[in-house]
Design an enzyme around this catalytic site. Structure first.
Site, mmCIF file in Angstrom:
data_model
loop_
_atom_site.group_PDB
_atom_site.id
_atom_site.type_symbol
_atom_site.label_atom_id
_atom_site.label_comp_id
_atom_site.label_asym_id
_atom_site.label_seq_id
_atom_site.Cartn_x
_atom_site.Cartn_y
_atom_site.Cartn_z
ATOM 1 N N ASP A 53 1.587 5.387 0.033
ATOM 2 C CA ASP A 53 0.967 6.637 0.486
ATOM 3 C C ASP A 53 0.699 7.560 -0.689
ATOM 4 O O ASP A 53 1.282 7.428 -1.764
ATOM 5 C CB ASP A 53 1.921 7.380 1.436
ATOM 6 C CG ASP A 53 2.059 6.680 2.757
ATOM 7 O OD1 ASP A 53 1.069 6.082 3.221
ATOM 8 O OD2 ASP A 53 3.170 6.722 3.323
ATOM 9 N N ARG A 95 0.880 -1.169 0.000
ATOM 10 C CA ARG A 95 0.000 0.000 0.000
ATOM 11 C C ARG A 95 0.904 1.201 0.000
ATOM 12 O O ARG A 95 1.738 1.344 0.900
ATOM 13 C CB ARG A 95 -0.845 0.018 1.269
ATOM 14 C CG ARG A 95 -1.658 -1.232 1.458
ATOM 15 C CD ARG A 95 -2.212 -1.298 2.868
ATOM 16 N NE ARG A 95 -2.972 -2.534 3.030
ATOM 17 C CZ ARG A 95 -3.913 -2.724 3.945
ATOM 18 N NH1 ARG A 95 -4.192 -1.760 4.814
ATOM 19 N NH2 ARG A 95 -4.560 -3.857 4.014
ATOM 20 N N ARG A 123 10.029 6.018 4.753
ATOM 21 C CA ARG A 123 10.137 7.481 4.824
ATOM 22 C C ARG A 123 10.672 7.938 6.187
ATOM 23 O O ARG A 123 11.403 8.940 6.273
ATOM 24 C CB ARG A 123 8.777 8.122 4.542
ATOM 25 C CG ARG A 123 8.382 8.002 3.063
ATOM 26 C CD ARG A 123 6.935 8.379 2.827
ATOM 27 N NE ARG A 123 6.636 9.708 3.327
ATOM 28 C CZ ARG A 123 5.405 10.198 3.467
ATOM 29 N NH1 ARG A 123 4.353 9.425 3.132
ATOM 30 N NH2 ARG A 123 5.212 11.408 3.917
#
Lengths: 249, 249
Positions: free
Chosen positions: B52, B50, B198
């Protein structure tokens, strides 16, 4: 008066080319307006090459003359601040002697042309490469390209709007290589005619697809006739990558 | 019913992420709508990861089940035709056994994070990389990164919205290398927590600038506390590059 040499990177997509145009935005206009905002002076930008609408640059070389004293790094920072949000960046700035000229002192120009050769449409590279779905034979393209290297009359590969005094140029390098599903064409010469790289790439794409035989590129060159041109490649795959000057490198 | 595995490339900029969202466009919605337009069937897309909002993919793996018979190449072409002009491309399509699952069969995921480290703003790579003007020490970043490799509780590097049952993951690789003014961070693991890449990159950028010492990344890991996080890197530099499955490669 100080002469500053600029190294400029830009995304050509929103511009009508590097050179100032009456009918739309240009990279030259952006930089001249930024320089005016920084210095209060009306300056003229000179560049190593003139790029068409949509053509990109990784390291175009330009110069401008400024009366006020500036430290090169401060000028670079100030120009970049004023250039935002246009996709034009000054990536180098240095002081040059008054007789150094971005265009007339330049003794070599290099371009890269980027093709993505796959069925699927482009996403991240949209506007950054020429998408060709039909399989291309990069080895055949490279072999054919060698017929163009050397001193030739490039009339076939010259735009009707070309302002060069002569169609005779010396092409130093025209290499085609495959990197995954990308095909990169690297061209180097002292100078090029208007549309020369895109015209050569367009014909090479026909060789790569088998539409043209390997010899057909040489025949098109020998014809010295724009009507012998197979195809002019679109601007979005073309990048100005380097300008060479004496006593640099 | 046939299960088709898709390899998907997308520019994450216009999307609220890969997964369907109530409040904005998603890659999943684009592909499901394209599949409906092609087949007349209501399908559900499952994906290896998934991503972002704003995160890109070079080769996300997904699957969907279709009742009507399709030759994979025809399905790929038809989906791409319906996906235009969205920046989503199906770059691979193959038939898989019914027990093959894009998410649950996946045994490895790889990401790349791209930083451009220079003074000048970005032009051609705007939205494709994280621009950091202050000089980064890539060697120090790589050295610090090695403290995160292995089996650890990654609570510090986990979003508050993470739905994973456990914060314990095994990080197989976290390599930092400089390529000109680009810094590339390559991360590989069986799976990642939400925001893990991240969060790790954000802290590595602090090490690269000297704001954090090399040991500070290990201390942040040991804290097992989201408050110890230095910085979450922006999405536009992140690319999902590979999903690994048994009996592939």
């Amino acid at each position: 008066m100080t002469r500053f040499a600029l190294t400029v990177e830009f995304d050509g997509a929103p511009f009508f080319g590097l050179q100032r145009q009456a009918d739309g935005p240009s990279v030259q206009q952006c930089i001249e307006e930024a320089a005016h905002a920084v210095t209060g002076e009306t300056v003229t930008l000179h560049s190593a090459g003139r790029t068409d609408s949509g053509v990109h640059a990784l390291a175009m070389r330009c110069h401008l003359d400024i009366e006020k004293p500036f430290e090169p790094f401060r000028l670079l920072q100030a120009l970049n601040a004023k250039l935002r949000p246009d996709p034009v960046a000054i990536i180098g700035c240095e002081i040059k002697p008054d007789d150094w000229h971005a265009r007339f002192s330049c003794i070599g120009r290099s371009y890269e042309y980027r093709i993505r050769n796959r069925r699927a449409p482009l996403t991240l590279e949209k506007g950054r490469a020429w998408h060709i779905a039909r399989p291309l034979d990069a080895d055949a393209m490279h072999e054919a390209a060698q017929a163009l290297v050397g001193n030739h009359d490039f009339t076939t590969f010259r735009s009707a709007h070309c302002q060069s005094a002569s169609p005779v140029k010396t092409l130093d390098r025209l290499d085609v290589s495959r990197e995954g599903d990308a095909i990169i064409i690297r061209a180097a010469a002292r100078s090029f005619l208007h549309h020369q790289v895109r015209s050569m790439v367009g014909c090479l794409s026909l060789v790569g697809q088998g539409t043209w035989g390997i010899d057909q590129l040489a025949h098109a060159l020998e014809a010295k006739d724009r009507a012998a041109l197979g195809l002019n490649a679109p601007p979005e795959g073309l990048y100005f990558v380097k300008a060479t000057y004496p006593q640099e490198d």
